[in-house]
Design a protein around this motif. Structure first.
Motif, PDB file in Angstrom:
ATOM      1  N   LEU A 204       4.904   6.264  10.271  1.00 17.73           N
ATOM      2  CA  LEU A 204       6.506   6.153  10.690  1.00 17.73           C
ATOM      3  C   LEU A 204       7.118   5.331   9.771  1.00 17.73           C
ATOM      4  O   LEU A 204       8.400   5.488   9.576  1.00 17.73           O
ATOM      5  N   SER A 205       6.596   4.404   8.939  1.00 18.63           N
ATOM      6  CA  SER A 205       7.276   3.460   7.951  1.00 18.63           C
ATOM      7  C   SER A 205       6.293   2.699   7.208  1.00 18.63           C
ATOM      8  O   SER A 205       5.149   3.036   7.468  1.00 18.63           O
ATOM      9  N   ASP A 206       6.652   1.981   6.334  1.00 13.16           N
ATOM     10  CA  ASP A 206       5.774   1.263   5.209  1.00 13.16           C
ATOM     11  C   ASP A 206       5.043   0.437   6.090  1.00 13.16           C
ATOM     12  O   ASP A 206       3.755   0.092   5.720  1.00 13.16           O
ATOM     13  N   SER A 207       5.138   0.099   7.438  1.00 15.06           N
ATOM     14  CA  SER A 207       4.590  -0.986   8.050  1.00 15.06           C
ATOM     15  C   SER A 207       3.951  -0.572   9.431  1.00 15.06           C
ATOM     16  O   SER A 207       3.269  -1.095  10.025  1.00 15.06           O
ATOM     17  N   LEU A 208       4.371   0.731   9.919  1.00 14.69           N
ATOM     18  CA  LEU A 208       4.097   1.349  11.112  1.00 14.69           C
ATOM     19  C   LEU A 208       3.192   2.458  11.154  1.00 14.69           C
ATOM     20  O   LEU A 208       3.798   3.644  10.544  1.00 14.69           O
ATOM     21  N   THR A 209       2.089   2.705  11.607  1.00  8.06           N
ATOM     22  CA  THR A 209       1.433   3.889  11.602  1.00  8.06           C
ATOM     23  C   THR A 209       0.932   4.075  13.002  1.00  8.06           C
ATOM     24  O   THR A 209       0.536   3.469  13.575  1.00  8.06           O
ATOM     25  N   ALA A 210       1.085   5.689  13.560  1.00 14.24           N
ATOM     26  CA  ALA A 210       0.737   6.082  14.633  1.00 14.24           C
ATOM     27  C   ALA A 210      -0.394   6.883  14.633  1.00 14.24           C
ATOM     28  O   ALA A 210      -0.549   7.755  13.867  1.00 14.24           O
ATOM     29  N   TYR A 211      -1.399   6.866  15.772  1.00 11.01           N
ATOM     30  CA  TYR A 211      -2.676   7.828  15.783  1.00 11.01           C
ATOM     31  C   TYR A 211      -2.553   8.363  17.292  1.00 11.01           C
ATOM     32  O   TYR A 211      -2.160   7.510  18.248  1.00 11.01           O
ATOM     33  N   ILE A 246      -6.989   9.468  23.214  1.00 10.06           N
ATOM     34  CA  ILE A 246      -6.769   8.270  22.769  1.00 10.06           C
ATOM     35  C   ILE A 246      -5.446   8.108  21.829  1.00 10.06           C
ATOM     36  O   ILE A 246      -5.249   8.874  20.913  1.00 10.06           O
ATOM     37  N   GLY A 247      -4.643   7.122  22.014  1.00 14.46           N
ATOM     38  CA  GLY A 247      -3.592   6.783  20.902  1.00 14.46           C
ATOM     39  C   GLY A 247      -3.373   5.161  20.598  1.00 14.46           C
ATOM     40  O   GLY A 247      -3.767   4.384  21.519  1.00 14.46           O
ATOM     41  N   GLN A 248      -2.921   5.145  19.409  1.00 16.05           N
ATOM     42  CA  GLN A 248      -2.449   3.657  19.301  1.00 16.05           C
ATOM     43  C   GLN A 248      -1.384   3.722  18.196  1.00 16.05           C
ATOM     44  O   GLN A 248      -1.085   4.692  17.477  1.00 16.05           O
ATOM     45  N   ILE A 249      -0.727   2.349  18.177  1.00 10.98           N
ATOM     46  CA  ILE A 249       0.210   2.187  17.066  1.00 10.98           C
ATOM     47  C   ILE A 249      -0.186   0.693  16.359  1.00 10.98           C
ATOM     48  O   ILE A 249      -0.735   0.005  16.914  1.00 10.98           O
ATOM     49  N   ARG A 250      -0.096   0.892  14.816  1.00  9.41           N
ATOM     50  CA  ARG A 250      -0.629  -0.031  14.299  1.00  9.41           C
ATOM     51  C   ARG A 250       0.443  -0.529  13.395  1.00  9.41           C
ATOM     52  O   ARG A 250       1.255   0.069  12.857  1.00  9.41           O
ATOM     53  N   TYR A 251       0.762  -2.015  13.282  1.00  7.06           N
ATOM     54  CA  TYR A 251       1.692  -2.592  12.724  1.00  7.06           C
ATOM     55  C   TYR A 251       1.298  -3.479  11.788  1.00  7.06           C
ATOM     56  O   TYR A 251       0.453  -4.283  11.908  1.00  7.06           O
ATOM     57  N   GLY A 252       1.575  -3.349  10.314  1.00  9.45           N
ATOM     58  CA  GLY A 252       1.100  -4.299   9.340  1.00  9.45           C
ATOM     59  C   GLY A 252       1.895  -5.283   8.940  1.00  9.45           C
ATOM     60  O   GLY A 252       3.129  -4.790   8.976  1.00  9.45           O
ATOM     61  N   PHE A 253       1.974  -6.485   8.566  1.00 11.30           N
ATOM     62  CA  PHE A 253       2.887  -7.602   8.134  1.00 11.30           C
ATOM     63  C   PHE A 253       2.209  -8.587   7.248  1.00 11.30           C
ATOM     64  O   PHE A 253       0.890  -8.425   6.697  1.00 11.30           O
ATOM     65  N   GLU A 254       2.673  -9.575   6.752  1.00 11.93           N
ATOM     66  CA  GLU A 254       2.215 -10.390   5.737  1.00 11.93           C
ATOM     67  C   GLU A 254       2.757 -11.991   6.272  1.00 11.93           C
ATOM     68  O   GLU A 254       3.833 -12.157   6.948  1.00 11.93           O
ATOM     69  N   LEU A 255       1.673 -12.641   6.052  1.00  9.53           N
ATOM     70  CA  LEU A 255       2.067 -14.163   6.805  1.00  9.53           C
ATOM     71  C   LEU A 255       2.201 -15.112   5.889  1.00  9.53           C
ATOM     72  O   LEU A 255       1.202 -15.415   4.798  1.00  9.53           O
ATOM     73  N   GLY A 256       3.048 -15.855   6.117  1.00 12.22           N
ATOM     74  CA  GLY A 256       3.516 -17.233   5.285  1.00 12.22           C
ATOM     75  C   GLY A 256       3.769 -16.920   3.575  1.00 12.22           C
ATOM     76  O   GLY A 256       4.022 -15.709   3.202  1.00 12.22           O
ATOM     77  N   ASN A 257       3.860 -18.139   2.863  1.00 14.04           N
ATOM     78  CA  ASN A 257       4.245 -18.091   1.811  1.00 14.04           C
ATOM     79  C   ASN A 257       2.902 -17.267   0.608  1.00 14.04           C
ATOM     80  O   ASN A 257       3.425 -16.624  -0.433  1.00 14.04           O
ATOM     81  N   ALA A 258       1.984 -17.421   1.087  1.00 12.61           N
ATOM     82  CA  ALA A 258       0.789 -16.800   0.356  1.00 12.61           C
ATOM     83  C   ALA A 258       0.794 -15.029   0.514  1.00 12.61           C
ATOM     84  O   ALA A 258      -0.017 -14.537   0.033  1.00 12.61           O
ATOM     85  N   ALA A 259       1.761 -14.617   1.371  1.00 17.64           N
ATOM     86  CA  ALA A 259       1.482 -13.212   1.803  1.00 17.64           C
ATOM     87  C   ALA A 259       0.222 -12.780   2.325  1.00 17.64           C
ATOM     88  O   ALA A 259      -0.165 -11.752   1.877  1.00 17.64           O
ATOM     89  N   PRO A 261      -2.120 -10.602   4.160  1.00 15.98           N
ATOM     90  CA  PRO A 261      -1.914  -9.336   4.974  1.00 15.98           C
ATOM     91  C   PRO A 261      -2.342  -9.320   6.422  1.00 15.98           C
ATOM     92  O   PRO A 261      -3.521  -9.867   6.667  1.00 15.98           O
ATOM     93  N   GLY A 262      -1.964  -9.013   7.180  1.00 16.72           N
ATOM     94  CA  GLY A 262      -2.696  -8.848   8.736  1.00 16.72           C
ATOM     95  C   GLY A 262      -1.969  -7.486   9.336  1.00 16.72           C
ATOM     96  O   GLY A 262      -0.855  -6.894   9.037  1.00 16.72           O
ATOM     97  N   THR A 263      -2.952  -7.028  10.394  1.00 15.07           N
ATOM     98  CA  THR A 263      -2.033  -5.785  11.184  1.00 15.07           C
ATOM     99  C   THR A 263      -2.349  -6.165  12.796  1.00 15.07           C
ATOM    100  O   THR A 263      -3.358  -6.992  13.066  1.00 15.07           O
ATOM    101  N   ILE A 264      -1.564  -5.635  13.623  1.00 13.44           N
ATOM    102  CA  ILE A 264      -1.781  -5.718  15.025  1.00 13.44           C
ATOM    103  C   ILE A 264      -1.637  -4.397  15.276  1.00 13.44           C
ATOM    104  O   ILE A 264      -0.853  -3.512  14.979  1.00 13.44           O
ATOM    105  N   ALA A 265      -2.719  -4.164  16.129  1.00  8.12           N
ATOM    106  CA  ALA A 265      -2.735  -2.562  16.789  1.00  8.12           C
ATOM    107  C   ALA A 265      -2.813  -2.816  18.523  1.00  8.12           C
ATOM    108  O   ALA A 265      -3.526  -3.687  19.029  1.00  8.12           O
ATOM    109  N   ALA A 266      -2.062  -1.702  19.145  1.00  6.37           N
ATOM    110  CA  ALA A 266      -2.264  -1.454  20.570  1.00  6.37           C
ATOM    111  C   ALA A 266      -2.315  -0.141  20.896  1.00  6.37           C
ATOM    112  O   ALA A 266      -1.644   0.657  20.353  1.00  6.37           O
ATOM    113  N   GLY A 267      -3.321   0.013  22.048  1.00  8.53           N
ATOM    114  CA  GLY A 267      -3.480   1.617  22.768  1.00  8.53           C
ATOM    115  C   GLY A 267      -3.781   1.824  23.717  1.00  8.53           C
ATOM    116  O   GLY A 267      -3.868   0.886  24.301  1.00  8.53           O
ATOM    117  N   ALA A 268      -4.185   3.030  24.062  1.00  8.77           N
ATOM    118  CA  ALA A 268      -4.511   3.335  25.236  1.00  8.77           C
ATOM    119  C   ALA A 268      -5.461   4.733  25.123  1.00  8.77           C
ATOM    120  O   ALA A 268      -5.340   5.358  24.163  1.00  8.77           O
TER     121      ALA A 268
END
Length: 453
Positions: A204-211, A246-259, A261-268
């Motif tokens: 859906l975007s550079d940081s957002l993916t839907a399944y 089954i479905g989920q949304i996964r969001y990617g991000f970067e944390l802090g000055n060290a960049a 990477p992390g992701t958080i996903a939620a679904g049902a």
């Protein structure tokens, strides 16, 4: 869109012809040159030019239960995974399409099945001995690969409720989560049984993916036997059972000055089938009541919600792509129709800590699966009706520590330790004549080797 069967057949015929040509060319001719590593590499490159890739992986492991469980002992388990991935655009001109298939050859005993008695299998390789088709699907890429549609027999564990930091671990629950692997029919689409389905993946975007995926709700036919026996060769191709979504949304991000990477996903997920009540019978009596019919209430539908967090915590100075990463996964399902109602796991994976061994990995993880209130109430009622202080099941948990030693580019050795608490959720020890003692906590040591060809 071209028909799937003619394309697959054409690919198979072309591949067979190429292999036969290469083999016969190596076997005959004036030079009669042997099949060397150079000629094998030449053949691989020739196939790659056609868009054809092969992979063969063999996992062999010796695991031993040295204390607790049902009994002590050791087993050998092995699994050969033979697969192919074909770029259909390069091979036959089908734009944006990929074909994949793989099969398992599984052999050996299972430590959990024969020695420990736990729910979350000590090894994700453990299964009944068989040679079976696992995956066979075609994926179509659209809109510059921002939408991927996959159709065919496929697993769900590689993309849903998954973390890249759990790939090192041996326990089955640290792959496909313990809750879904236990409560879904046939364990859900995961090793050793995949299921026919359709999966959509949208960037859906550079940081957002839907399944979103819809699978047949059971990889094996109905009946009391083990699903792996009912679908022994993986060719059941069931499509008429109540579906599982089954479905989920996964969001990617970067944390802090060290960049970092992390992701958080939620679904049902949602299953449209029928499930038995764990406590009450259709006559309104407890299933533990000997005067009742023993026929459980049949409940419609089943569902669950889940979340996944993964976060890199440290960049390795040897290779910024490596370092220390962590993951946490959790899921909840109804307690009246499921053996497990709450599940959580998490762990750490460290790599890139040694310049001399840049591909080695260290992993530490733990799982916790809570026995549902329905199952616990059945245990309480059984105490009342039998006047025997049988254990009331509460939870099963596992701690795992492992080290992945990459000895060569194609061979790794992996010692593993697991501590299994309350095997079976706290089941009665079958060796206890009084019926009052739980299966004791188990201590497992082993070693796994992974070879790729």
């Amino acid at each position: 869109m071209p028909k799937v069967l003619p394309i697959a057949l054409r690919a198979a015929v072309l591949l067979a012809a190429m292999l036969l040509s290469a083999i016969s060319g190596a076997a005959r001719g004036d030079e009669r040159r042997p099949v060397t590593e150079s000629s094998a590499n030449e053949l691989r490159q020739r196939l790659a030019d056609w868009g054809v890739q092969f992979n063969i992986t063999y996992i062999g492991e010796v695991l031993g239960n040295i204390s607790g469980g049902v009994r002590t002992g050791a087993v050998y388990t092995g699994r050969a995974d033979i697969g192919t991935t074909i770029d259909l655009e390069r091979l036959v001109g089908w734009t944006g399409a990929t074909f994949h298939a793989n099969m398992y050859q599984i052999h050996g005993d299972g430590l959990s099945r024969s020695y420990v008695g736990n729910l979350m299998l000590v090894s994700g390789v453990e299964a009944l001995s068989a040679t079976r088709l696992y995956e066979m699907w075609i994926e179509q890429a659209l809109f510059g690969r921002r939408l991927l549609i996959r159709v065919g027999q496929q697993p769900s564990d590689a993309e849903f409720i998954d973390s890249k930091y759990d790939d090192i671990f041996v326990n089955s629950a640290l792959g496909w989560p313990g809750i879904t692997g236990i409560i879904l029919p046939s364990g859900g689409p995961s090793p050793p049984l995949a299921a026919p389905g359709i999966r959509l993946k949208a960037q859906l975007s550079d940081s957002l993916t839907a399944y979103l995926a819809v699978f047949d709700g059971d990889a094996a036919p109905p009946g009391p036997d083990d699903p792996q026996i009912k679908n022994a060769n993986g060719l059941a191709f069931r499509i008429n059972d109540p579906p599982w979504m089954i479905g989920q949304i996964r969001y990617g991000f970067e944390l802090g000055n060290a960049a970092l990477p992390g992701t958080i996903a939620a679904g049902a997920w949602y299953h449209f089938g029928k499930f038995d009540h764990f406590h009450l019978g259709a006559d309104g009596r407890s299933l533990a009541d000997p005067s009742g019919t023993g026929e459980p209430i049949s409940l419609r539908r089943n569902q669950g919600i889940f979340g996944v967090l993964e976060q890199k915590l440290w960049h390795s100075p040897i290779d910024p792509a490596k370092g220390l990463g962590m993951f946490v996964r959790t899921s909840v399902s109804p307690g009246d129709r499921n053996l497990i109602s709450f599940y959580i796991d998490g762990g750490l994976q460290l790599t890139g800590f040694s310049a001399s061994r840049p591909d080695d990995k260290i992993g530490l993880a733990a799982t916790f699966a809570r026995i549902s209130e329905g199952a616990r109430q059945f245990d309480r009622d059984r105490q009342i009706f039998t006047s025997v202080a049988t254990p009331i099941r509460d939870f099963e948990a596992v701690i795992e520590a492992t080290y992945w030693a990459q000895l060569t580019p194609n061979f790794a050795v992996q010692p593993v330790f697991e501590y299994v608490m309350h095997p079976g959720g706290g089941l009665v020890d079958p060796r206890d004549p009084s019926g009052t003692r739980r299966i004791r906590d188990a201590i497992v040591f082993g070693i796994r080797t992974t070879t790729t060809f």
